[in-house]
Design a protein around this motif. Structure first.
Motif, PDB file in Angstrom:
ATOM      1  N   ALA A 177       2.398   1.601  -3.511  1.00 24.58           N
ATOM      2  CA  ALA A 177       1.545   2.249  -4.510  1.00 24.58           C
ATOM      3  C   ALA A 177       1.047   3.765  -4.036  1.00 24.58           C
ATOM      4  N   TYR A 185      -3.716   2.074  -5.138  1.00 22.29           N
ATOM      5  CA  TYR A 185      -3.634   0.764  -4.594  1.00 22.29           C
ATOM      6  C   TYR A 185      -5.188   0.015  -4.394  1.00 22.29           C
ATOM      7  N   ALA A 204       0.768  -1.240   0.061  1.00 18.01           N
ATOM      8  CA  ALA A 204       0.033  -0.091   0.062  1.00 18.01           C
ATOM      9  C   ALA A 204       0.832   1.279  -0.013  1.00 18.01           C
ATOM     10  N   LEU A 210      -3.968  -2.992  -8.810  1.00 22.31           N
ATOM     11  CA  LEU A 210      -4.070  -1.186  -8.839  1.00 22.31           C
ATOM     12  C   LEU A 210      -5.273  -1.001  -9.748  1.00 22.31           C
TER      13      LEU A 210
END
Length: 158
Positions: free
Chosen positions: A25, A41, A22, A51
């Motif tokens: 992302a 994310y 997380a 994603l």
């Protein structure tokens, strides 16, 4: 950690650092190509990463249809499969895309977010084997399938 010490992108992470899907992302979505595309994310697990690519008019390939261009979907899948490698090995290993084959099954529905799910199904010392799908709501009706390989450029996966 002060803001100045926080990494600004994935490239600022030291090789071998623990991989936080997380958080990675979020870094990716703040800067560069992934940030411009608006990638976010969605979900992850051991060896897989999802994603999301929200629909935006700037990403449309043919204005009359409203269908997303192929380039943003390719970028979505390159990022999702890349991050799936780190989700499997558990740490950040700089790597490069060696091969990414994309087979389009159909156009994404205009206005819908496309979800890219990447899976790393095999690691060797320096090569990662990946596959994945892109869908716009139903994984059983994919927009595209991908398969490919990444190569560790600094360090090893195992």
């Amino acid at each position: 950690m002060s803001d100045a010490a926080q990494p600004r992108s994935l490239h600022d992470l030291p090789p071998g650092s623990a991989f936080n899907p997380a958080g990675a992302a979020q870094l990716m979505s703040r800067h560069g190509h992934g940030g411009w595309l608006g990638l976010t994310y969605h979900a992850h697990g051991t060896g897989w990463m999802e994603l999301a690519l929200p629909w935006r008019e700037e990403l449309v390939g043919v204005p009359e249809t409203g269908v997303l261009a192929s380039g943003p979907i390719i970028s979505l899948m390159d990022n999702a499969t890349s991050m799936s490698v780190w989700a499997l090995c558990g740490r950040f290993v700089p790597h490069a895309t060696l091969d990414l084959r994309v087979d389009y099954m159909r156009a994404a529905v205009p206005g819908r977010t496309v979800i890219g799910r990447g899976e790393c199904y095999k690691l060797t010392r320096t090569i990662a084997f990946i596959r994945g799908i892109a869908h716009d709501g139903d994984p059983e009706d994919p927009v595209a399938h991908v398969i490919g390989t990444f190569m560790a450029t600094h360090g090893t996966y195992l």
